[in-house]
Design an enzyme around this catalytic site. Sequence first.
Site, short mmCIF file in Angstrom:
data_model
loop_
_atom_site.label_atom_id
_atom_site.label_comp_id
_atom_site.label_asym_id
_atom_site.label_seq_id
_atom_site.Cartn_x
_atom_site.Cartn_y
_atom_site.Cartn_z
N SER A 234 -20.45 3.44 -6.89
CA SER A 234 -20.64 2.05 -7.30
C SER A 234 -19.49 1.52 -8.15
O SER A 234 -19.18 0.33 -8.09
CB SER A 234 -21.96 1.90 -8.05
OG SER A 234 -23.05 2.23 -7.22
N HIS A 299 -21.37 0.85 -12.92
CA HIS A 299 -21.29 -0.45 -12.24
C HIS A 299 -20.50 -1.45 -13.09
O HIS A 299 -19.63 -2.17 -12.58
CB HIS A 299 -22.70 -1.01 -12.00
CG HIS A 299 -23.57 -0.16 -11.12
ND1 HIS A 299 -24.04 1.07 -11.53
CD2 HIS A 299 -24.05 -0.37 -9.87
CE1 HIS A 299 -24.79 1.58 -10.56
NE2 HIS A 299 -24.81 0.73 -9.55
#
Length: 360
Positions: A234, A299
């Site tokens: 991610s 993230h």
Amino acid sequence: MFDPDNTGYISTEKFRSLLQRHGSELDPHKLEVLLALADSNSEGRICYQDFVNLMSNKRSNSFRQAILQGNRRLCSKALLEETGLSLSQRLIRHVAYETLPREIDRKWYYDSYTCCPPPWFMITITIVEVAFFLYNGVVLDRYVLQVSHPLYLKNALLYHPQLRAQAWRYLTYIFMHAGIEHLGLNVVLQLLVGVPLEMVHGAARISFVYIAGVVAGSLAVSVADMTAPVVGSSGGVYALVSAHLANIVMNWSGMKCQFKLLRMAVALICMSFEFGRAVWLRFHPSAYPPCPHPSFMAHLGGVMVGITLGVIILRNYEQRLQDQTLWWIFLSIYVIFVLFAIFWNIFAYSLLDLKLPPPP
């Protein structure tokens, strides 16, 4: 021959005579760029090096500015209006309109792209991630929420706070995913966004953004969520997608991709869904206490790389990054963060006397 006095310049008249004599040998869009260069100059002369750079597919920042000024005077047909294109030509044109905000850049890319080399980095990294996931699925006999399996953390690739001295884990954690729901969305995003970006900007620049996002993600976890492990790609995916979305927003009027508002909304919904899943999993009771589930901070680390280094790269198609002041500023900030995180990992864990989960 073109610059007998070695002044570094070629007269506009001689430049135009060369175009008239040899214009039929050039790609039509490259000829149009040359005309834009001639029209942009009010001093009656053109930098000879700019002319050489154009013919060798290299463009300086000053040359780009001259092209943009001359392009405002051109009334030529847009690339989108051209007909009779083959399937591969339509694909290249589609990629150009997906990623580049200026018509002159789109035409340049359309004429210059040869598919050699192909977008190998994003395809290779995706194949490797899927292969590792399938292997773990066979070994663990689980494909959904693999992270809940008691043997999952024993893998030598994922990042674990007790094993942070093993430096490869800050990068190789991308080959481990929490489950098929985690892998699936990451693979879709990095193929739909990453492959077109690599086709336009090249493997070197796109791999840099991706890997910088990956490293920033794991380091962000080691600083801000010190007791949690990290898995998944991610960080790299969010770096690419956030850079692309930010580039679209910053060049909204120039981006001519179809349904861009709807597609941006879909991309943001997908990213929000994946981030929400990661937050929920992080605070969900762990299947192997006292070690928590993987962190979601990777993230955010990827997003920060995307909206800084990533945007600078995407906004400077085929330009020398070393000529961009913002590039050096953001690169310096990134290096400072990496150095800070390294020292943090060496000293802060012992100074803060944290209770880390036992090693797997």
